[in-house]
Structures are given as structure tokens and as C-alpha cells.
Design an enzyme around this catalytic site. Structure first.
Site, PDB file in Angstrom:
ATOM      1  N   HIS A  43     -31.435  11.430 -13.765  1.00 13.76           N
ATOM      2  CA  HIS A  43     -31.131  12.767 -13.935  1.00 13.76           C
ATOM      3  C   HIS A  43     -31.042  13.451 -12.515  1.00 13.76           C
ATOM      4  CE1 HIS A  43     -35.255  12.414 -12.355  1.00 13.76           C
ATOM      5  NE2 HIS A  43     -35.363  13.559 -11.726  1.00 13.76           N
ATOM      6  N   ASP A  74     -32.308  16.602 -10.458  1.00 11.00           N
ATOM      7  CA  ASP A  74     -33.442  17.814 -10.646  1.00 11.00           C
ATOM      8  C   ASP A  74     -33.015  18.920 -10.675  1.00 11.00           C
ATOM      9  OD1 ASP A  74     -35.129  15.749  -9.821  1.00 11.00           O
ATOM     10  OD2 ASP A  74     -35.181  16.070  -7.682  1.00 11.00           O
ATOM     11  N   HIS A  89     -31.114  10.401  -9.831  1.00 11.21           N
ATOM     12  CA  HIS A  89     -32.009   9.122  -9.522  1.00 11.21           C
ATOM     13  C   HIS A  89     -32.852   8.735 -10.647  1.00 11.21           C
ATOM     14  CE1 HIS A  89     -33.529  13.046  -8.765  1.00 11.21           C
ATOM     15  NE2 HIS A  89     -34.760  12.763  -8.927  1.00 11.21           N
ATOM     16  N   ARG A 113     -42.949  16.551  -3.597  1.00 13.51           N
ATOM     17  CA  ARG A 113     -41.244  16.881  -3.319  1.00 13.51           C
ATOM     18  C   ARG A 113     -41.531  18.385  -3.083  1.00 13.51           C
ATOM     19  NH1 ARG A 113     -38.012  16.600  -8.901  1.00 13.51           N
ATOM     20  NH2 ARG A 113     -38.061  18.774  -8.565  1.00 13.51           N
TER      21      ARG A 113
HETATM   22  C1  SIN Z   1     -38.409  12.877  -9.325  1.00 15.21           C
HETATM   23  O1  SIN Z   1     -37.620  12.670 -10.140  1.00 15.21           O
HETATM   24  O2  SIN Z   1     -38.253  13.914  -8.402  1.00 15.21           O
HETATM   25  C2  SIN Z   1     -39.580  11.807  -8.860  1.00 15.21           C
HETATM   26  C3  SIN Z   1     -38.760  10.501  -8.763  1.00 15.21           C
HETATM   27  C4  SIN Z   1     -39.868   9.512  -8.445  1.00 15.21           C
HETATM   28  O3  SIN Z   1     -41.162   9.912  -8.563  1.00 15.21           O
HETATM   29  O4  SIN Z   1     -39.969   8.545  -7.661  1.00 15.21           O
END
Ligand code: SIN
Length: 284
Positions: free
Chosen positions: A107, A109, A253, A269
Site C-alpha cells: 500500500h 499511506d 510498502h 510514524r
Molecule cells: C506502515 O505501513 O506505515 C507501517 C510499516 C511497518 O510497520 O513496517
């Protein structure tokens, strides 16, 4: 002084070496980081940064406005709305964390909103001794890997994005569906700073607007195959105090979840607000 950079993979990413984010950074230095971010296809790693939430927020703000995570209110840090917590630590009442599976699908974000994120800065607070890695994909390369015919077929088409997460409580899911109705974004977005075309599709996209499920499926399958080619990717193995800064406009990611759930994993984050994009999906 020029930044010292070390490439992380052929497709994307560089480590910014010899930088201490606890120290004040000049405008020139921030400008160099911004340039490196764009040049290395939207991924930078800062290792060994002993910063807390306030410094994390202050550093992130140097790159733009921060999201207050209104679309995922329960995942916010209790004292800092600008920080989203991704953790397998149980909640205060002992219930499993709703964010323990966050991000475990390809995805970009906040793709399920009409302000998809510009960038994200993820800080490793606690990591398991082995695993808990995150995969990243270069979505410029994914677009470039398509035939001219497929590029032309998808230009002008929009994918329908929804908020998806495994094993969340029923009330979390109900709240999320209320806050985040399905939205449609172009399958190809032009990066506002580099002018390059990037594929904008991920696993939460199950249908193309105006097409049936059956018509959408084979096209989405081809697009996802281009998006997840191993040669277009980088796999990050986290160390405590890593900060990874990625560009959601040209990368995807996925958190792999490849670790022992008895081990602690806590990530924090910040999310940079992106430009308005897309519209509420029709016929979703
Ligand atoms: C996310 O998708 O922002 C989290 C990624 C992660 O926890 O590695």
C-alpha cells in the site's frame, strides 16, 4: 557540508550517514535531504537516531504539514496526534493492539483518503531480534515496466481504495468504514516534484472505477505484478533508532510481519499531508 549517502538498493533508497537529528539542522542541510530524497526515488534511512516523539515531529515538520491521523484516530499516540503507533504491545486494558497487523499488505499511506500522504517517517522504537522487516517498491519503475499499450489503457482510469486491516475489533472496523468511505484515485499519478509518472495501485485496490470486478481483476493483477517485481524493491531490516523517510507518491510498502509475535515490535510514524487527489468512488 555535503551529505554522505550510501545507496541501499539499485531500485531505491539511500542511507544518510553522519547526521545527528538531535542537533539543529540548517536550511541548507534540509534542502540537501530533500534533494537526496527525490534523487533516490523517495527513500532515505537515518540510522542510530536517539530521538523521542517531539524531535521526530520537529524533524518531520521541516518537510511539510503533518497529518493528525483523523482517519485512524485510535492508532494515535496518546499525547501526540501527529504520531501514529504501529505495535503489537497489548492495549492498556490488555486487549490485543488493533495496529499489530497495520501495513501488512502492499500500500501507499492514506491512499484510502482524499489527501493521500506525501511522505511518512517511521521510527523503530522496539524491534524483534529477527524479522519484522518492511519491503519497499519503486512505483516509477513499476510504471516504466508496463508495455506502452498497458500504459495507454490505464491512463485516465481510477482505482477504488478502501481501508483494510486484518483482525481488528468490530467497532474499529465500523468506525473506520464510517470515517473512510471508498475513494477513487488515478492509477497513474504524476509526481508533483519530479514530473515522473508512478503507478498508484496496491492490494487495497480491488476494482477499477467504471469496470466490473471481473473486468478489473486481470488488469489489477498485471499492475500488481509490475509493482512487486523484486528488482524494483528494497527490504529494510530494522534496527532500534532507525528512521526511514519514504515518499508515498512514488513508492509502495508492506510490513512483512515475519517475526515471533511474542517479541515486541513498536514503530512510530509521522505522516506528511499530500495534495488533494481523487474523489469519492462512484458505484462502490
Ligand atoms: C506502515 O505501513 O506505515 C507501517 C510499516 C511497518 O510497520 O513496517
Amino acid at each position: 557540508m555535503a551529505l554522505r549517502l550510501r545507496k541501499l538498493s539499485y531500485a531505491l533508497g539511500a542511507e544518510v550517514c553522519d547526521i545527528d537529528l538531535t542537533q539543529p539542522l540548517s536550511e541548507d542541510c534540509v534542502g540537501d535531504i530533500r534533494r537526496a530524497f527525490l534523487e533516490h526515488n523517495g527513500l532515505l534511512l537515518f540510522r542510530n537516531q536517539r530521538i523521542g516523539p517531539a524531535q521526530h515531529i520537529a524533524f518531520s515538520r521541516r518537510f511539510g504539514e503533518l497529518d493528525r491521523h483523523e482517519s485512524v484516530p485510535r492508532d494515535r499516540h496518546p499525547e501526540h496526534a501527529e504520531i501514529l503507533v504501529v505495535t503489537n504491545e497489548p492495549d492498556a486494558d490488555g486487549e490485543p493492539s488493533n495496529s499489530r497487523y497495520t501495513g501488512q499488505l502492499w500500500h501507499s499511506d492514506l491512499g484510502f483518503t482524499l489527501r493521500p500522504a506525501l511522505g511518512s517517517l517511521l521510527r523503530a522504537v522496539a524491534v524483534p531480534p529477527v524479522g519484522g522487516d518492511t519491503l519497499f517498491a519503486n512505483m516509477y519503475a513499476a510504471y516504466d515496466a508496463l508495455s506502452a499499450g498497458m500504459q495507454s489503457l490505464i491512463s485516465g482510469l481510477c482505482g477504488i481504495h478502501t481501508q483494510q486491516r486484518r483482525h481488528v475489533s468490530a467497532d474499529w472496523q465500523a468506525e473506520s468504514s464510517r470515517l473512510n468511505p471508498p475513494v477513487a484515485h488515478p492509477l497513474v499519478r504524476i509526481h508533483p516534484e519530479t514530473g515522473r509518472k508512478a503507478l498508484y495501485v496496491g492490494e487495497p485496490v480491488k476494482r477499477i472505477e467504471g469496470l466490473s470486478d471481473a473486468e478489473s481483476a486481470p488488469i489489477l493483477e498485471v499492475l500488481m505484478a509490475a509493482a512487486i517485481r523484486p528488482q524494483g524493491g528494497y527490504r529494510h531490516q530494522w534496527q532500534v533508532n532507525d528512521l526511514v523517510f519514504w515518499d508515498n507518491r512514488c513508492t509502495n510498502h508492506q510490513a512483512l510481519g515475519d517475526y515471533d509475535s511474542a517479541e515486541r515490535r513498536r514503530m512510530e510514524r509521522t505522516t506528511l499531508v499530500g495534495e488533494p487527489s481523487g474523489h469519492l468512488a462512484s458505484g462502490a
